[in-house]
Design a protein around this motif. Structure first.
Motif, PDB file in Angstrom:
ATOM      1  N   VAL A  87     104.808 -14.266-117.474  1.00  0.00           N
ATOM      2  CA  VAL A  87     104.478 -15.501-116.758  1.00  0.00           C
ATOM      3  C   VAL A  87     105.093 -16.668-117.526  1.00  0.00           C
ATOM      4  O   VAL A  87     104.737 -16.932-118.677  1.00  0.00           O
ATOM      5  CB  VAL A  87     102.947 -15.681-116.649  1.00  0.00           C
ATOM      6  CG1 VAL A  87     102.626 -16.957-115.895  1.00  0.00           C
ATOM      7  CG2 VAL A  87     102.321 -14.480-115.981  1.00  0.00           C
ATOM      8  N   LEU A  88     106.031 -17.380-116.910  1.00  0.00           N
ATOM      9  CA  LEU A  88     106.669 -18.519-117.562  1.00  0.00           C
ATOM     10  C   LEU A  88     105.808 -19.759-117.411  1.00  0.00           C
ATOM     11  O   LEU A  88     105.288 -20.050-116.322  1.00  0.00           O
ATOM     12  CB  LEU A  88     108.050 -18.772-116.953  1.00  0.00           C
ATOM     13  CG  LEU A  88     109.099 -17.687-117.211  1.00  0.00           C
ATOM     14  CD1 LEU A  88     110.391 -18.028-116.497  1.00  0.00           C
ATOM     15  CD2 LEU A  88     109.349 -17.494-118.693  1.00  0.00           C
ATOM     16  N   PRO A  89     105.620 -20.542-118.477  1.00  0.00           N
ATOM     17  CA  PRO A  89     104.799 -21.753-118.387  1.00  0.00           C
ATOM     18  C   PRO A  89     105.361 -22.804-117.439  1.00  0.00           C
ATOM     19  O   PRO A  89     104.621 -23.663-116.954  1.00  0.00           O
ATOM     20  CB  PRO A  89     104.769 -22.275-119.825  1.00  0.00           C
ATOM     21  CG  PRO A  89     105.165 -21.130-120.670  1.00  0.00           C
ATOM     22  CD  PRO A  89     106.071 -20.293-119.855  1.00  0.00           C
ATOM     23  N   ILE A 147     107.243 -32.631-123.113  1.00  0.00           N
ATOM     24  CA  ILE A 147     107.766 -33.298-124.314  1.00  0.00           C
ATOM     25  C   ILE A 147     106.984 -32.867-125.552  1.00  0.00           C
ATOM     26  O   ILE A 147     107.566 -32.546-126.602  1.00  0.00           O
ATOM     27  CB  ILE A 147     107.721 -34.823-124.136  1.00  0.00           C
ATOM     28  CG1 ILE A 147     108.630 -35.242-122.975  1.00  0.00           C
ATOM     29  CG2 ILE A 147     108.127 -35.530-125.423  1.00  0.00           C
ATOM     30  CD1 ILE A 147     108.534 -36.701-122.612  1.00  0.00           C
ATOM     31  N   ASP A 148     105.663 -32.830-125.433  1.00  0.00           N
ATOM     32  CA  ASP A 148     104.842 -32.427-126.577  1.00  0.00           C
ATOM     33  C   ASP A 148     105.061 -30.959-126.930  1.00  0.00           C
ATOM     34  O   ASP A 148     105.117 -30.600-128.111  1.00  0.00           O
ATOM     35  CB  ASP A 148     103.364 -32.670-126.260  1.00  0.00           C
ATOM     36  CG  ASP A 148     103.068 -34.149-126.074  1.00  0.00           C
ATOM     37  OD1 ASP A 148     103.733 -34.973-126.732  1.00  0.00           O
ATOM     38  OD2 ASP A 148     102.179 -34.483-125.257  1.00  0.00           O
ATOM     39  N   ILE A 149     105.197 -30.119-125.923  1.00  0.00           N
ATOM     40  CA  ILE A 149     105.453 -28.695-126.184  1.00  0.00           C
ATOM     41  C   ILE A 149     106.808 -28.515-126.854  1.00  0.00           C
ATOM     42  O   ILE A 149     106.963 -27.716-127.795  1.00  0.00           O
ATOM     43  CB  ILE A 149     105.368 -27.893-124.868  1.00  0.00           C
ATOM     44  CG1 ILE A 149     103.927 -27.900-124.342  1.00  0.00           C
ATOM     45  CG2 ILE A 149     105.843 -26.468-125.065  1.00  0.00           C
ATOM     46  CD1 ILE A 149     103.771 -27.295-122.970  1.00  0.00           C
ATOM     47  N   LYS A 150     107.796 -29.267-126.406  1.00  0.00           N
ATOM     48  CA  LYS A 150     109.122 -29.192-127.012  1.00  0.00           C
ATOM     49  C   LYS A 150     109.070 -29.600-128.487  1.00  0.00           C
ATOM     50  O   LYS A 150     109.698 -28.964-129.354  1.00  0.00           O
ATOM     51  CB  LYS A 150     110.085 -30.100-126.243  1.00  0.00           C
ATOM     52  CG  LYS A 150     111.540 -29.965-126.668  1.00  0.00           C
ATOM     53  CD  LYS A 150     112.413 -30.953-125.940  1.00  0.00           C
ATOM     54  CE  LYS A 150     112.450 -30.702-124.448  1.00  0.00           C
ATOM     55  NZ  LYS A 150     113.407 -31.620-123.771  1.00  0.00           N
ATOM     56  N   CYS A 195     111.652 -21.260-121.533  1.00  0.00           N
ATOM     57  CA  CYS A 195     111.745 -22.401-120.608  1.00  0.00           C
ATOM     58  C   CYS A 195     112.545 -23.559-121.189  1.00  0.00           C
ATOM     59  O   CYS A 195     112.896 -24.493-120.459  1.00  0.00           O
ATOM     60  CB  CYS A 195     110.349 -22.893-120.243  1.00  0.00           C
ATOM     61  SG  CYS A 195     109.333 -21.661-119.421  1.00  0.00           S
ATOM     62  N   LEU A 196     112.835 -23.523-122.496  1.00  0.00           N
ATOM     63  CA  LEU A 196     113.566 -24.608-123.172  1.00  0.00           C
ATOM     64  C   LEU A 196     114.776 -24.001-123.868  1.00  0.00           C
ATOM     65  O   LEU A 196     114.668 -23.455-124.973  1.00  0.00           O
ATOM     66  CB  LEU A 196     112.656 -25.312-124.181  1.00  0.00           C
ATOM     67  CG  LEU A 196     111.379 -25.934-123.593  1.00  0.00           C
ATOM     68  CD1 LEU A 196     110.426 -26.341-124.693  1.00  0.00           C
ATOM     69  CD2 LEU A 196     111.728 -27.140-122.726  1.00  0.00           C
ATOM     70  N   PRO A 197     115.962 -24.039-123.259  1.00  0.00           N
ATOM     71  CA  PRO A 197     117.132 -23.330-123.802  1.00  0.00           C
ATOM     72  C   PRO A 197     117.534 -23.785-125.206  1.00  0.00           C
ATOM     73  O   PRO A 197     117.910 -22.952-126.040  1.00  0.00           O
ATOM     74  CB  PRO A 197     118.235 -23.643-122.779  1.00  0.00           C
ATOM     75  CG  PRO A 197     117.515 -24.002-121.528  1.00  0.00           C
ATOM     76  CD  PRO A 197     116.248 -24.660-121.956  1.00  0.00           C
TER      77      PRO A 197
END
Length: 752
Positions: free
Chosen positions: A234-236, A247-250, A285-287
């Motif tokens: 399951v992708l967020p 932004i915070d997750i990154k 989800c963030l390459p």
């Protein structure tokens, strides 16, 4: 006026002309003319300035207005093209008069200021700068005052509130604190953050809190429910709250990667890797962050501790399984390059890690056989090109490009890949070229110094042959060693430690003369021949396959006179003949012919399931052999338990000291008086033998000083031969007493 002046001048005589006031009139006229000229100039100056201004303005706006007029005329001349421009390019029609390229051209050149400032003092400049930067400094000071120091109490509060109700604001605070903690690993030049982590205990508590609780809090905050099918990820990004917290997750994911790059303790690295493994769906989800993570995972997989390697591989495998089209090819390429770089040197400690890299890389290639074929084809071809260059150029450099650990480990890797993924129509065509490359490697330099390399290649071919049901002629290269080496020849030197053939490719000239070399050869040949026959033990053509080996083993046993070498070879011969007779007896009972391939395959499968004498013996031998290999890898010697006598050799310095003590009396007797020795000598005269004796002794002392290795017995004989012949009466008496003592001892022994 001019005519009247001319008349007057004509009427005047020379004397009157000279006496008249003509100068004043001409001056006044000249003044008048200059005034008129000046008046014209002054009146014309504003007009010229106005015209200049008009011309410059026209120059500035000339190109823009001209272009606009052309476009307006275009509407009358070519209305169809004008409609096309209206439909496709509105910016060209809506052209602004004020835009001009001349302004841009003028900006390229530097213009002098209207008034030049006088050179002032530095203090004034500083005051001005302080006055200008005053508000900026105040803002910075306010920001500096806003920095909050993280404490243990804050972390506890975050922890309790994160468990109760994780919300974006709380996650942002924790993320910024984590960023501040990670930035301390960079040093003083870290990024300015809202929070400050100054204490090491606070740093540890914050990192531990993030590793344990952040993943679960993120799952609840984004309202991500695990799917019933665990294989599906399951992708967020599928969550509706993803954009708000992206932004915070990154920021947090970047902090985890940075923390992983700075750690050195293996236990902490393992904990962070477990956390990163949980966060793999977020990285996918963030390459950009995912690429940074792959770089760190590759480093840990190739150079880290054992646990770190396993965890890094699990994370890489998870990425490739869920996003093959994006990450599989680049990760396979990077893993192969890392494998080649880290198998340059092989030792007993590094060998298990190299085997781990082989097995894990094989598992990665099993994810997609199409991509694996492309990689395998390219790299096997590269190995073949290196071999071809070595065979054609025949130089030391080209030989070294083939006869090295990286080349051998790459061959073994592809044998393992093809054998593990065997029932594959895609990879089947690569078996033959790989076998040809390995056989060419064996034949490149077929000398006795490279027997270890030959055995590595034979082991790889045996693995490939047994797993792919492909017959590869390995036996000739092994039996050739029995013919080339003279096992009856006595070794030139003894060596206590055996040669570990698993971690060497080349033998030195000294190794070839040692007893351990021949002992190791017999062990390795026994292992490899037995393994090869085990792979073919259930084959219907086993008796014909074993016949050349039986003949050569018998010839070896007939020639070899060393019992330790004959014993294992005789045992091997018995097992091969026993299996051959078993297959022959079972083969005589069949009713099908050799051409019936289906019946032959079914018969071989039945024999393999039932088992053969050689296969049963091999399973028992394999268990014992694995224990021995583990002992060798761990650095223990097989001769460790044997109590061998040690020969203690005296050092050169010890010899010198003992020799001096031994010959001290002789030197004193030569230098002493006649009364000491009791010799009869003429005063002032010395015998020729004494001179010779002194010269001989000086020669001996010189030889001792040069470190000569002459034995003590030879020195004593020389001294006895050159000692003075005449003996005193007291010496004769002592000799007589000594003989009597010996006789008494003999009498006592006879009585006993």
């Amino acid at each position: 006026m001019a005519a009247k002046q001319k008349r007057k001048l004509q009427e005047l005589s020379v004397e009157e002309f000279m006496l008249s006031g003509l100068d004043s009139g001409s001056d006044s006229e000249a003044d008048g003319e200059t005034k008129q000229q000046n008046g014209l100039q002054t009146s014309n100056e504003p007009q010229e300035l106005e015209s200049d201004a008009l011309t410059t303005g026209a120059g500035k706006l000339g190109k823009a207005t001209e272009h606009k007029k052309q476009l307006s005329r275009l509407q009358d001349k070519d209305p169809e093209f004008y409609k096309f421009l209206q439909a496709n390019d509105q910016t060209l029609l809506n052209f602004d008069d004020t835009d001009s390229s001349d302004d841009e051209d003028e900006r390229k050149y530097h213009r002098l200021p209207a008034t030049l400032e006088a050179a002032g003092s530095d203090d004034d400049d500083d005051d001005d700068e302080e006055g200008e930067e005053g508000p900026k400094a105040s803002k910075k000071s306010k920001k500096a005052l806003e920095i909050i120091k993280v404490t243990d109490k804050m972390i506890k509060d975050w922890k309790t509130s994160m468990k109760k109700d994780p919300n974006p604001r709380l996650f942002r605070e924790v993320t910024q604190a984590f960023k501040a903690a990670v930035s301390t690993t960079k040093g003083e030049g870290g990024v300015q953050c809202r929070y400050k982590v100054a204490d090491s205990s606070v740093f540890n508590a914050l990192v531990l809190f993030c590793i344990r609780d952040i993943y679960g809090a993120l799952q609840r905050m984004l309202n991500l429910k695990p799917e019933k099918d665990q294989k599906r990820l399951v992708l967020p990004s599928s969550s509706q709250r993803w954009q708000k917290n992206q932004i915070d997750i990154k920021m947090y994911l970047s902090g985890v990667v940075q923390l992983l790059s700075c750690l050195t303790e293996s236990t902490v690295i393992s904990a962070v890797l477990r956390h990163a493994n949980q966060l793999v769906p977020y990285y996918l989800c963030l390459p950009k962050q995912c690429r940074h993570l792959v770089k760190q995972l590759m480093k840990q997989w190739s150079t880290g501790e054992e646990t770190s390697r396993v965890l890094a591989f699990l994370a890489l495998n998870k990425m490739c399984r869920h996003k093959q089209e994006t990450y599989l090819n680049p990760i396979l390429k990077q893993m192969y390059i890392s494998y080649v770089q880290n198998c340059k040197f092989t030792s007993p400690n590094a060998l298990p890690m190299i085997n781990f890299m082989q097995r894990t890389l094989t598992e990665m290639y099993s994810l997609d056989t199409q991509a694996s074929y492309q990689h395998a084809f390219i790299y096997i071809r590269q190995l073949a090109i290196h071999l071809r260059n070595a065979m054609t150029m025949k130089k030391k450099e080209t030989y070294q490009s083939v006869y090295n650990w990286q080349y051998i480990h790459c061959l073994y890797l592809w044998c393992r890949v093809l054998s593990t993924l065997h029932p594959s129509d895609v990879l089947q065509p690569l078996i033959y070229p790989l076998c040809q490359v390995i056989l060419g490697t064996i034949k490149l330099v077929p000398t006795s110094r490279y027997y270890p390399l030959r055995m590595h290649c034979c082991r790889a071919l045996t693995l490939l042959s047994s797993s792919t049901n492909t017959f590869v002629p390995v036996l000739p290269f092994l039996l050739e060693i029995l013919q080339q080496v003279d096992f009856n020849k006595k070794p030139g030197r003894m060596s206590k430690k055996p040669i570990n053939f698993a971690v060497i490719l080349k033998l030195s000239n000294i190794n070839l003369t040692e007893k351990a070399y021949k002992d190791g050869l017999i062990d390795q040949l026994y292992d490899l021949i037995l393994e090869h026959f085990h792979t073919q033990s259930s084959s219907i053509g086993y008796p014909e396959l074993a016949l050349p080996a039986v003949i050569q083993l018998k010839a070896f046993l007939k020639e070899c006179k060393v019992a330790n070498y004959c014993k294992p070879m005789r045992q091997l011969l018995e097992k091969v003949q026993e299996n051959s007779s078993h297959i022959t007896g079972r083969r005589q009972k069949v009713a099908f012919g050799v051409a019936d391939a289906t019946a032959v395959a079914a018969w071989e499968k039945q024999i393999q399931e039932e088992g053969t004498p050689l296969s049963r013996y091999y399973s028992q031998w394999k268990k014992l052999r694995e224990k021995e290999i583990q002992l060798e890898i761990s650095g223990k010697d097989r001769m460790e338990d044997l109590d061998l006598p040690e020969i203690k050799r005296r050092k050169v310095q010890e010899k010198k000291v003992e020799d001096k003590k031994e010959f001290k009396d002789l030197f004193e007797s030569d230098s002493g008086s006649d009364e000491d020795d009791g010799k009869l000598k003429i005063k002032g005269k010395t015998g020729p033998r004494d001179d010779d004796y002194d010269e001989d002794m000086s020669d001996m002392s010189d030889e001792e000083a040069m470190g000569g290795d002459s034995d003590d017995d030879d020195e004593e004989e020389e001294v006895d031969e050159e000692a003075p012949q005449p003996l005193s009466s007291s010496a004769l008496i002592k000799l007589a007493e000594g003989d009597e003592d010996l006789v008494e001892d003999l009498e006592l022994s006879d009585d006993d």
